[in-house]
Design an enzyme around this catalytic site. Sequence first.
Site, PDB file in Angstrom:
ATOM      1  N   TYR A 219      -9.977 -10.874  -6.669  1.00  0.00           N
ATOM      2  CA  TYR A 219      -9.131 -10.969  -7.861  1.00  0.00           C
ATOM      3  C   TYR A 219      -9.454 -12.056  -8.754  1.00  0.00           C
ATOM      4  O   TYR A 219      -9.149 -12.105 -10.025  1.00  0.00           O
ATOM      5  CB  TYR A 219      -7.721 -10.888  -7.474  1.00  0.00           C
ATOM      6  CG  TYR A 219      -7.195  -9.716  -6.828  1.00  0.00           C
ATOM      7  CD1 TYR A 219      -6.963  -8.355  -7.531  1.00  0.00           C
ATOM      8  CD2 TYR A 219      -7.284  -9.524  -5.187  1.00  0.00           C
ATOM      9  CE1 TYR A 219      -6.876  -7.277  -6.718  1.00  0.00           C
ATOM     10  CE2 TYR A 219      -6.946  -8.419  -4.750  1.00  0.00           C
ATOM     11  CZ  TYR A 219      -6.681  -7.272  -5.193  1.00  0.00           C
ATOM     12  OH  TYR A 219      -6.369  -6.148  -4.846  1.00  0.00           O
TER      13      TYR A 219
ATOM     14  N   HIS B  16      -4.036  -9.001   3.748  1.00  0.00           N
ATOM     15  CA  HIS B  16      -5.725  -8.923   4.062  1.00  0.00           C
ATOM     16  C   HIS B  16      -6.117  -9.537   5.148  1.00  0.00           C
ATOM     17  O   HIS B  16      -5.475 -10.561   5.563  1.00  0.00           O
ATOM     18  CB  HIS B  16      -6.170  -9.837   2.522  1.00  0.00           C
ATOM     19  CG  HIS B  16      -6.190  -9.021   1.253  1.00  0.00           C
ATOM     20  ND1 HIS B  16      -6.262  -9.404   0.242  1.00  0.00           N
ATOM     21  CD2 HIS B  16      -6.024  -7.678   1.152  1.00  0.00           C
ATOM     22  CE1 HIS B  16      -6.204  -8.611  -0.703  1.00  0.00           C
ATOM     23  NE2 HIS B  16      -6.047  -7.358  -0.367  1.00  0.00           N
TER      24      HIS B  16
ATOM     25  N   ARG C  51      -0.718  -2.298  -6.694  1.00  0.00           N
ATOM     26  CA  ARG C  51      -0.969  -3.356  -5.728  1.00  0.00           C
ATOM     27  C   ARG C  51      -2.074  -4.264  -6.327  1.00  0.00           C
ATOM     28  O   ARG C  51      -1.917  -5.581  -6.249  1.00  0.00           O
ATOM     29  CB  ARG C  51      -1.642  -2.883  -4.404  1.00  0.00           C
ATOM     30  CG  ARG C  51      -1.905  -3.882  -3.429  1.00  0.00           C
ATOM     31  CD  ARG C  51      -2.029  -3.095  -2.070  1.00  0.00           C
ATOM     32  NE  ARG C  51      -2.892  -3.563  -1.127  1.00  0.00           N
ATOM     33  CZ  ARG C  51      -2.340  -4.508  -0.307  1.00  0.00           C
ATOM     34  NH1 ARG C  51      -1.065  -4.780   0.032  1.00  0.00           N
ATOM     35  NH2 ARG C  51      -3.432  -5.125   0.534  1.00  0.00           N
TER      36      ARG C  51
ATOM     37  N   HIS D  89      -2.589   2.137  -5.870  1.00  0.00           N
ATOM     38  CA  HIS D  89      -3.114   1.159  -5.383  1.00  0.00           C
ATOM     39  C   HIS D  89      -3.322   0.160  -6.946  1.00  0.00           C
ATOM     40  O   HIS D  89      -3.408  -0.890  -6.681  1.00  0.00           O
ATOM     41  CB  HIS D  89      -4.453   1.453  -4.670  1.00  0.00           C
ATOM     42  CG  HIS D  89      -4.795   0.517  -3.671  1.00  0.00           C
ATOM     43  ND1 HIS D  89      -4.045   0.339  -2.526  1.00  0.00           N
ATOM     44  CD2 HIS D  89      -5.516  -0.658  -3.191  1.00  0.00           C
ATOM     45  CE1 HIS D  89      -4.605  -0.603  -1.900  1.00  0.00           C
ATOM     46  NE2 HIS D  89      -5.725  -1.068  -2.307  1.00  0.00           N
TER      47      HIS D  89
ATOM     48  N   ARG E  91       0.733  -1.134  -0.047  1.00  0.00           N
ATOM     49  CA  ARG E  91       0.038  -0.015   0.108  1.00  0.00           C
ATOM     50  C   ARG E  91       1.022   1.435  -0.342  1.00  0.00           C
ATOM     51  O   ARG E  91       2.078   1.422   0.674  1.00  0.00           O
ATOM     52  CB  ARG E  91      -0.929   0.117   1.212  1.00  0.00           C
ATOM     53  CG  ARG E  91      -2.097  -1.084   1.576  1.00  0.00           C
ATOM     54  CD  ARG E  91      -2.615  -1.076   2.781  1.00  0.00           C
ATOM     55  NE  ARG E  91      -3.667  -2.262   2.605  1.00  0.00           N
ATOM     56  CZ  ARG E  91      -3.387  -3.255   3.339  1.00  0.00           C
ATOM     57  NH1 ARG E  91      -1.961  -3.511   3.938  1.00  0.00           N
ATOM     58  NH2 ARG E  91      -4.307  -4.248   3.528  1.00  0.00           N
TER      59      ARG E  91
ATOM     60  N   LYS F 104      -2.178  -2.053   7.061  1.00  0.00           N
ATOM     61  CA  LYS F 104      -3.762  -1.728   7.883  1.00  0.00           C
ATOM     62  C   LYS F 104      -3.989  -2.635   9.060  1.00  0.00           C
ATOM     63  O   LYS F 104      -3.692  -3.762   8.602  1.00  0.00           O
ATOM     64  CB  LYS F 104      -4.505  -1.714   6.497  1.00  0.00           C
ATOM     65  CG  LYS F 104      -5.833  -1.449   6.712  1.00  0.00           C
ATOM     66  CD  LYS F 104      -6.539  -1.480   5.355  1.00  0.00           C
ATOM     67  CE  LYS F 104      -8.062  -1.286   5.358  1.00  0.00           C
ATOM     68  NZ  LYS F 104      -8.718  -1.456   4.247  1.00  0.00           N
TER      69      LYS F 104
END
Length: 288
Positions: free
Chosen positions: A273, A264, A241, A238, A148, A174
């Site tokens: 994805y 994640h 990413r 992003h 990120r 995150k």
Amino acid sequence: MSELVLNATHNIELNAHDSLDVLLNMWLHGKSKTTQSSYSKIAYKFIDFVQLPLTQIGLNHLQSWLDTIEGSDNTRKTYASVIKSLFTFTHNLGLMSVNPGKALKVGKPKDCLNERILTESEVMLMIHQESNHRNKLILKTLYYCGLRVSELCVLKWKDASVRTNGGQFTVYGKGQKTRTVLVPPSLWQELIQLKAEPDESVFSSRKKADNAHLDRTQVFRIVKNAAKRIGIDNPSPHWLRHSHASHSLDRGCPIHLLSNSLGHASVSTTSRYLHSRPEDCSSLYLIN
């Protein structure tokens, strides 16, 4: 800015000398600086719109405000989620007897992830046509490590470790989660040419004092300019990413490994994805 007056069940009151900052600081405590900045901006926009104390705000005010939000359905969903979080926090503190955000419903927006995934050729062209060495390495690190932008900006050399084959970064990302990301050997050999003292930034800003971190706006500008050279408009860091994730899956990366590498919260997030670029579909079975 209207003053916040909270008449609480615990007889707590923020008087005219207090501001929305008091509540926001409690609400956002412990979140990343990026989250604090974006959430507080949205909260202030909402309070400026309604011009009412929190205790007088109802569902109709929330709905009216959302109707004024311009942009995509995803933007509206984000704004709604932020304000719902604020009201849930305030309600849980006992500062509101009713949580109007609980009844706020926002339709599920169209998943446009596929539109933000670059092809491998596009990524390679972006990197190849970047003449600035530092900026080229920023593009490579975003893509090959799947970071990120906020994670890349705060990387220090003490977060980097050499391995038998390449290197690794310890990333604090995150959700206050720490993960280890392996750096491919070829990229590692380029990065260590920049190596400095442990407390120094991997990517420093040239416009600020020595050893100052890059900020998000600088990285956004680097990515935007690189994409513009190859005819792609308005990307964000992003996108690299997203491209890392999609291309890794295309090349056979196990989804649980990708999920861990990206940091994640669950594999279900990573599975987006797979859905954005499926390898198989029922439509293919109808062709003679």
